[in-house]
Design a protein around this motif. Structure first.
Motif, mmCIF file in Angstrom:
data_model
loop_
_atom_site.group_PDB
_atom_site.id
_atom_site.type_symbol
_atom_site.label_atom_id
_atom_site.label_comp_id
_atom_site.label_asym_id
_atom_site.label_seq_id
_atom_site.Cartn_x
_atom_site.Cartn_y
_atom_site.Cartn_z
ATOM 1 N N ALA A 175 24.805 21.141 24.611
ATOM 2 C CA ALA A 175 22.798 21.819 25.140
ATOM 3 C C ALA A 175 23.026 23.285 25.136
ATOM 4 O O ALA A 175 22.647 24.000 25.092
ATOM 5 C CB ALA A 175 22.061 20.821 25.689
ATOM 6 N N ASP A 178 24.870 25.553 23.239
ATOM 7 C CA ASP A 178 23.771 25.917 21.860
ATOM 8 C C ASP A 178 22.893 27.268 22.643
ATOM 9 O O ASP A 178 22.777 28.400 22.786
ATOM 10 C CB ASP A 178 22.987 24.948 21.783
ATOM 11 C CG ASP A 178 23.441 23.950 20.759
ATOM 12 O OD1 ASP A 178 24.346 24.403 20.240
ATOM 13 O OD2 ASP A 178 22.561 23.166 20.376
ATOM 14 N N LEU A 179 22.811 27.068 24.425
ATOM 15 C CA LEU A 179 21.823 27.897 24.864
ATOM 16 C C LEU A 179 23.108 29.137 24.907
ATOM 17 O O LEU A 179 22.482 30.097 24.904
ATOM 18 C CB LEU A 179 22.087 27.221 26.705
ATOM 19 C CG LEU A 179 20.861 26.220 26.897
ATOM 20 C CD1 LEU A 179 20.689 25.885 28.128
ATOM 21 C CD2 LEU A 179 19.612 26.979 25.938
ATOM 22 N N PRO A 198 17.008 28.222 31.260
ATOM 23 C CA PRO A 198 15.786 27.156 31.444
ATOM 24 C C PRO A 198 15.103 27.454 33.045
ATOM 25 O O PRO A 198 15.088 28.090 33.275
ATOM 26 C CB PRO A 198 16.319 25.984 32.063
ATOM 27 C CG PRO A 198 18.261 26.287 32.148
ATOM 28 C CD PRO A 198 18.180 27.473 31.862
ATOM 29 N N THR A 286 18.446 13.854 26.712
ATOM 30 C CA THR A 286 19.071 13.763 25.532
ATOM 31 C C THR A 286 19.281 12.277 25.740
ATOM 32 O O THR A 286 20.676 12.510 25.143
ATOM 33 C CB THR A 286 19.790 14.566 25.255
ATOM 34 O OG1 THR A 286 20.709 15.014 27.388
ATOM 35 C CG2 THR A 286 19.061 16.315 25.796
ATOM 36 N N GLU A 309 16.421 22.083 24.163
ATOM 37 C CA GLU A 309 16.181 23.186 24.532
ATOM 38 C C GLU A 309 15.168 23.909 24.517
ATOM 39 O O GLU A 309 15.406 24.698 25.317
ATOM 40 C CB GLU A 309 17.960 23.262 23.876
ATOM 41 C CG GLU A 309 19.084 22.541 23.766
ATOM 42 C CD GLU A 309 19.710 22.470 22.677
ATOM 43 O OE1 GLU A 309 19.774 23.566 21.926
ATOM 44 O OE2 GLU A 309 20.673 21.880 22.316
ATOM 45 N N MET A 312 13.322 23.399 27.613
ATOM 46 C CA MET A 312 14.189 23.619 28.989
ATOM 47 C C MET A 312 13.424 25.564 28.723
ATOM 48 O O MET A 312 13.255 25.892 29.876
ATOM 49 C CB MET A 312 15.604 24.086 28.738
ATOM 50 C CG MET A 312 16.592 22.494 28.520
ATOM 51 S SD MET A 312 17.995 22.924 28.676
ATOM 52 C CE MET A 312 18.903 21.253 27.948
ATOM 53 N N LEU A 966 16.064 25.829 16.945
ATOM 54 C CA LEU A 966 16.962 27.725 17.604
ATOM 55 C C LEU A 966 16.736 28.728 17.045
ATOM 56 O O LEU A 966 16.472 28.944 17.819
ATOM 57 C CB LEU A 966 18.340 26.590 17.503
ATOM 58 C CG LEU A 966 18.416 25.448 18.059
ATOM 59 C CD1 LEU A 966 20.542 25.060 18.290
ATOM 60 C CD2 LEU A 966 17.734 25.287 19.872
#
Length: 978
Positions: A175, A178-179, A198, A286, A309, A312, A966
């Motif tokens: 996660a 990915d962010l 977030p 998650t 995500e 967030m 995403l």
């Protein structure tokens, strides 16, 4: 800065409950910290403030992007600043004067339907009302929930904004990866990367990395933690960077406890009070066992990492308004029956009833007989019975637990006052209004009997008195969930070996792992102290555990250690080999560590069906340990009992468990404590100060964590040589134009599965086999096999994880005609290859691939890599009889099309072998696709059949049209920036 855990800036946070419009909230979140007055400091560390709003409409993004942009600009400029339900915004007064804050009052709606709503649905209703801006959440959405009795059977879509997000480190690493990657994508697209933050509170508990390398030793805890930090230093440093680089993210360091117990004892708010706005706590996590928090009356369930995500980042979650199964509990558990026996019974009942995609809500006079820890045990196993959550509304038992765990009297008073005022509190001393449920079940607690579940699935319950007979039938039965097909002449086979110079032997059914582990039971003082009492009685009689059985105790939090020490019982557990090995998720996730080499060799060379007995919630084949083919879930006291017996091939009622020091036979009843004995120890040993002291220490970290040095940059500096953290390719060549539907034409079948393929079969999990594609990759990058670590520890590296997808050694692929293992047939050449190598060859040749599957495809834990991995391998669609809820959603989130065969049909009935080439006739324009529509699938052999496209909502269709969730979020944020 070393030691900083609460790494977030309050000046960047906005209250999700403040009556700001979405546009105002978003604009506030865009102002630089230096130009804004800081929010008031919050004296309670675990209470965050949050902004859960984003002005991008999911439905809008389904349409062409230019039209959406124009519509958005107009909407953004004219959006009303008032909540549509501001007229029911009330003030909650304190009994002694003053006020707790404001809240959206459900009774003020004066709608008689509210009284009949299940409590779990009332939480969804309140969220919709509080967030109703007629943009992301509309009055029509509120009406759907109000009319739940009529709308739920129609599978209508509603938006939901959880109050917070919960991560553990296995799922937290990808996660945060990915962010970080999304920040890079924002920069490449000419936008502000710091928009990726977030916008709701995120709690990250690092708990899944500890392995039981050292057991049956006084220094096991320290030794395992040192090994944990040695293996995971890079990952831990990355997570520590993330907790500093991203605002509104709380990091709980390793060695603190398992995420679900920390959530239950510390993080759970029950009711938020953010800047004077009161609202129910709710959480998505998650980890699928996030549902444990439902025992506290907090609505929570597991979602895939990609869904989390999006939550967030302020996106409302789209969900189908669920049906609710009302489960009435009556009576009281009999003496000698544990909460684990109850949950295994409930799991079997609910699995049989069918609750996938539903809420289960418990009620009835039997509730007063269940402690909060008992409720949490039942709620924890929601994924095992298939429900979205198993919910226990807040009552007096909940309030007592909140006080026990150190919540202040003022906080508890606020929680009770708010929930009573808003019709969300159950007072069993008052007459109960009849609520409506989709279906009804009932269980008399007196009917529950001691039991275990196994040997391969959590819902295959076996009454303890039938265990020996059931084991014998498993040896006889053909290979399957209840069978090992051991020939009669081999069933009494004894394998001789030498254990550290001492002669030893092992046979089918002998226990080699006995683990008090995982979140299911380690939150429950009654079963933990019950296990310690069994150990005490056994030690006093002179019983011992065979030295080659790997025994371990992994408490869910430091509180467990405190009350075991306070009771004086830990020393008896130690004497039997149940020394504390770590605080976190161990055996149940596959972190059992190695067996002794002599034991491993004896099992492998003699094809012994060895057993593990664990107090966890997962026992799927190949999960606990590669060499334990029989895995049984049991209560902690039964784990101790089976470790003493040394085998699951025993009738506890008739056969002795061992021999005492004076030569007498000792039976199960001789070491089993009464409920009264257990209750007395719980009463004297579990104290509020233990919780307070434990969680005050959490914020101080530990020396190894505090010494980790991390950079202060907001963009992550990817190390191309790293085998732990790798920049994923999700945004490669991304533009602002959504790609739209992609054709699936002449695709080959990569894998052809039967029923009950779990995410454990799909997703990389457990140890990395030395002959696997992932091992080859790691060795090519200079990693020694002893440093492979586990797949879970390398979830931040897409190269490793793509190679570990479908690498389970128990994979059954019909293309292999009975051979078991992580291989498949490359159809054009007929070669047998690893699944990864076959997938890469198909990609290199320019071919699409699909997967054929049976019922319950993707059941088990919510693993994002079970969707990310197939996407990276080039899978374009999965055609199955049915899907597990979270996994189907995750497939959509990664741009993979889920399709269901029509009822009564599957690959076998349609005569499909998997050697065909498949074309899925999806419309080429997204506007031509509707949720749940039928499409035709044709093959090169002339067969054609109809499937249902499982895009269940418009939002999922939007994600698919953007190539995944995403890219959808990045395009949304880029547009709002510009």
């Amino acid at each position: 800065m070393a030691g900083v855990l609460l790494a977030r800036s309050s000046s960047r946070l906005i209250s999700s409950s403040s009556p700001l419009s979405a546009s105002a909230a978003y604009l506030l979140s865009s102002i630089s910290p230096s130009s804004r007055r800081p929010l008031p400091s919050n004296p309670i560390p675990r209470y965050h403030l949050s902004d859960g709003r984003s002005p991008i409409s999911h439905r809008a993004l389904v349409r062409s992007y230019a039209a959406v942009a124009d519509r958005f600009e107009r909407r953004f400029a004219t959006m009303a600043t008032r909540n549509s339900y501001e007229s029911i915004l009330m003030t909650l007064q304190k009994p002694g004067g003053g006020e707790f804050g404001k809240y959206y009052s459900l009774p003020a709606l004066t709608d008689p339907r509210i009284e009949r709503l299940p409590y779990s649905i009332r939480i969804l209703l309140e969220s919709a009302i509080r967030n109703c801006d007629e943009f992301q959440v509309t009055g029509k959405d509120v009406e759907k929930i109000l009319d739940w009795e009529n709308t739920a059977p129609k599978q209508v879509e509603i938006p939901f904004k959880p109050a917070r997000v919960l991560l553990q480190d296995f799922t937290g690493v990808p996660a945060v990866v990915d962010l970080a990657c999304m920040r890079d994508a924002m920069k490449k697209l000419g936008s502000d990367p710091n928009k990726i933050n977030p916008l709701v509170p995120v709690d990250l508990v690092i708990d899944h990395s500890v392995q039981v390398d050292v057991a049956r030793s006084e220094n096991a805890l320290q030794a395992n933690m040192e090994l944990e930090f040695h293996r995971n230093k890079e990952r831990f440093g990355f997570l520590k960077w993330g907790s500093s680089a991203f605002h509104n993210m709380l990091g709980v360091p390793p060695g603190s406890g398992i995420v679900h117990q920390v959530n239950l004892e510390y993080l759970g708010r029950v009711v938020f009070n953010s800047r004077g706005m009161l609202y129910p706590d709710s959480v998505v996590g998650t980890d699928s066992h996030t549902t444990m928090i439902d025992g506290l009356g907090v609505a929570g369930w597991g979602v895939g990492g990609i869904e989390a995500e999006a939550a967030m980042l302020g996106q409302s979650m789209s969900m189908v308004l669920p049906g609710v199964v009302g489960f009435k509990l009556t009576g009281k558990l009999r003496n000698g029956v544990t909460a684990t026996d109850l949950v295994l019974t409930v799991t079997q009942i609910l699995r049989k009833h069918g609750v996938v995609g539903k809420f289960v809500e418990f009620y009835g006079e039997g509730m007063s007989e269940l402690s909060l820890a008992d409720r949490a045990t039942i709620a924890n196993m929601s994924p095992e019975y298939g429900a979205t959550m198993g919910f226990f509304p807040v009552d007096h038992v909940t309030l007592q637990y909140l006080k026990l765990t150190g919540r202040s009297d003022d906080t508890v008073a606020m929680i009770e006052s708010y929930l009573r005022a808003n019709k969300m509190f159950v007072d069993y001393s008052q007459p109960q209004t009849e609520r409506v449920y989709s279906s009804y079940l009932e269980l008399n607690l007196e009917d529950v009997e001691p039991c275990v579940s196994g040997p391969k699935r959590p819902h295959d319950r076996v009454p303890l008195k039938e265990m020996k007979a059931d084991w014998q039938s498993c040896l006889d039965n053909k290979v399957g969930f209840k069978g090992f097909a051991v020939p009669k002449e081999s069933q009494d086979k004894i394998a001789e070996f030498s254990f550290h110079g001492t002669p030893a032997q092992i046979k089918h059914g002998d226990v080699v792992i006995a683990a008090i582990t995982s979140c299911t039971n380690t939150s429950n003082p009654s079963v933990m102290l019950g296990a310690a009492l069994v150990a005490k009685k056994a030690c006093e009689l002179g019983l011992e555990v065979k030295p080659w059985i790997k025994t371990s105790l992994a408490p869910g939090s430091g509180v467990v250690t405190k009350y075991l020490e306070k009771s004086g019982l830990q020393r008896y557990l130690n004497q039997l080999g149940f020394n504390i090995v770590g605080y976190g998720c161990t055996t149940c996730i596959g972190n059992s560590g190695d067996l002794d080499e002599a034991v491993s060799a004896a099992i492998s060379e003699n094809d012994i069906v060895a057993a593990a007995v664990l107090s966890g919630n997962r026992n799927f084949e190949g999960r606990v340990h590669p060499l334990t083919r029989a895995n049984y879930l049991a209560s902690p006291p039964l784990v101790v009992a089976y470790s003493l017996a040394g085998t699951v091939d025993i009738d506890f009622e008739k056969e002795p468990i061992g021999t005492s020091k004076d030569g007498k036979k000792v039976y199960f009843k001789d070491i089993w404590p009464s409920n009264e004995e257990i209750a007395n120890v719980v009463q004297s040993s579990v104290l509020p100060d233990m919780f307070k002291d434990t969680y005050e220490a959490i914020t101080k970290g530990n020396p190894m964590w505090n010494q980790l040095s991390v950079p202060s940059s907001t963009l992550y500096a990817w190390d191309p040589k790293s085998t732990y953290i790798h920049e994923p390719p999700y945004f490669k060549d991304m533009t602002m134009s959504p790609p739209g539907p992609h054709p699936v034409k002449d695709a080959y079948c990569l894998l052809n599965f039967g029923d009950s393929i779990t995410t454990d079969h799909i997703s990389p999990a457990g140890s990395i086999h030395k002959d696997s594609p992932a091992a080859k990759y790691l060795m090519e990058h200079g990693v020694d096999p002893k440093d492979f670590n586990s797949y879970g520890s390398r979830r931040g590296n897409d190269e490793v994880m793509a190679r570990g997808t479908f690498a389970n050694i128990r994979l059954v692929n019909k293309l292999l005609k009975g051979e078991v293992g992580p291989k498949t047939i490359h159809i054009p050449s007929g070669e047998k290859l690893s699944v990864f190598d076959a997938a890469m060859r198909y990609k290199a040749e320019g071919h699409n691939t699909i997967i054929l599957a049976g019922a319950e495809y993707g059941s088990g834990s919510s693993r994002d890599w079970a969707a990310k991995g197939p996407m990276l391998q080039g899978v374009k669609a999965v055609i199955a009889k049915s899907f597990e809820r979270i996994h189907r959603s995750n497939l959509v989130g990664m741009g993979i099309v889920p399709l269901c065969f029509k009822p009564g049909e599957d690959a076998d009935t349609l005569g499909l072998t998997g050697h065909e080439r498949y074309t899925i006739n999806l419309p080429s324009n997204v506007s031509g696709i509707k949720p749940g529509q039928d499409v035709t699938v044709t093959t090169d052999t002339g067969k054609l059949f109809t499937c249902t496209v499982r895009f269940d909502t418009e939002v999922e269709l939007a994600y698919y049209s953007h190539g995944g969730i995403l890219p959808y979020v990045v395009r949304s944020l880029v547009h709002t920036n510009n």
